[in-house]
Scaffold this motif. Structure first.
Motif, PDB file in Angstrom:
ATOM      1  N   ARG A   1       0.847  -1.197   0.000  1.00 53.52           N
ATOM      2  CA  ARG A   1       0.000   0.000   0.000  1.00 53.52           C
ATOM      3  C   ARG A   1       0.882   1.247   0.000  1.00 53.52           C
ATOM      4  O   ARG A   1       0.627   2.206  -0.737  1.00 53.52           O
ATOM      5  N   CYS A   2       1.945   1.200   0.771  1.00 51.18           N
ATOM      6  CA  CYS A   2       2.898   2.313   0.824  1.00 51.18           C
ATOM      7  C   CYS A   2       3.535   2.524  -0.551  1.00 51.18           C
ATOM      8  O   CYS A   2       3.695   3.658  -1.006  1.00 51.18           O
TER       9      CYS A   2
ATOM     10  N   ALA B   1       4.199   5.633  -5.553  1.00 50.79           N
ATOM     11  CA  ALA B   1       4.109   5.744  -7.007  1.00 50.79           C
ATOM     12  C   ALA B   1       3.150   6.861  -7.417  1.00 50.79           C
ATOM     13  O   ALA B   1       3.420   7.600  -8.370  1.00 50.79           O
ATOM     14  N   ILE B   2       2.052   7.017  -6.682  1.00 49.22           N
ATOM     15  CA  ILE B   2       1.109   8.113  -6.960  1.00 49.22           C
ATOM     16  C   ILE B   2       1.795   9.452  -6.728  1.00 49.22           C
ATOM     17  O   ILE B   2       1.747  10.354  -7.572  1.00 49.22           O
ATOM     18  N   ASN B   3       2.476   9.593  -5.587  1.00 50.55           N
ATOM     19  CA  ASN B   3       3.123  10.862  -5.232  1.00 50.55           C
ATOM     20  C   ASN B   3       4.273  11.212  -6.173  1.00 50.55           C
ATOM     21  O   ASN B   3       4.550  12.391  -6.388  1.00 50.55           O
TER      22      ASN B   3
ATOM     23  N   ARG C   1      -1.077   7.024 -12.019  1.00 49.03           N
ATOM     24  CA  ARG C   1      -2.150   8.016 -12.094  1.00 49.03           C
ATOM     25  C   ARG C   1      -3.290   7.616 -11.161  1.00 49.03           C
ATOM     26  O   ARG C   1      -3.661   6.440 -11.100  1.00 49.03           O
ATOM     27  N   ALA C   2      -3.821   8.587 -10.444  1.00 48.63           N
ATOM     28  CA  ALA C   2      -4.950   8.354  -9.546  1.00 48.63           C
ATOM     29  C   ALA C   2      -5.969   9.465  -9.723  1.00 48.63           C
ATOM     30  O   ALA C   2      -5.634  10.583 -10.125  1.00 48.63           O
ATOM     31  N   LYS C   3      -7.211   9.157  -9.440  1.00 44.28           N
ATOM     32  CA  LYS C   3      -8.318  10.111  -9.534  1.00 44.28           C
ATOM     33  C   LYS C   3      -8.866  10.343  -8.130  1.00 44.28           C
ATOM     34  O   LYS C   3      -8.733   9.491  -7.259  1.00 44.28           O
TER      35      LYS C   3
END
Length: 87
Positions: free
Chosen positions: A45-46, A51-53, A58-60
């Motif tokens: 999860r970390c 990867a998002i940060n 890509r995240a919404k």
């Protein structure tokens, strides 16, 4: 939620079947929470949040929820470098 690779030798066939159906239902979804993306990908999860940060995944946002589209998760995984066995 357990990862796809976890196996409990004491688990009955019925329990394994139920777990398999739950995992198949999760994989067929269009979007995942970061925890769900971690579960189906095998990445922590970390690691998903990192990867998002870093802009790699890509995240919404929908209100307070963070969603990762299935196609974006697959693209992220496919962009990871291949494991090189040669040294």
């Amino acid at each position: 939620m357990r990862t796809l690779s976890e196996v409990n030798p004491l688990e009955s066939q019925s329990e394994r079947s139920t777990r398999s159906q739950e995992q198949n239902a999760l994989i067929s979804r269009l979007a995942f929470s970061p925890s769900e993306a971690a579960s189906v990908s095998g990445i922590s999860r970390c690691g998903i949040y990192q990867a998002i940060n870093k802009g790699q995944l890509r995240a919404k946002k929908h209100g307070a929820r963070t969603l990762i589209l299935k196609d974006d998760l697959l693209s992220f995984l496919n962009e990871r470098p291949d494991f090189n066995t040669e040294e």
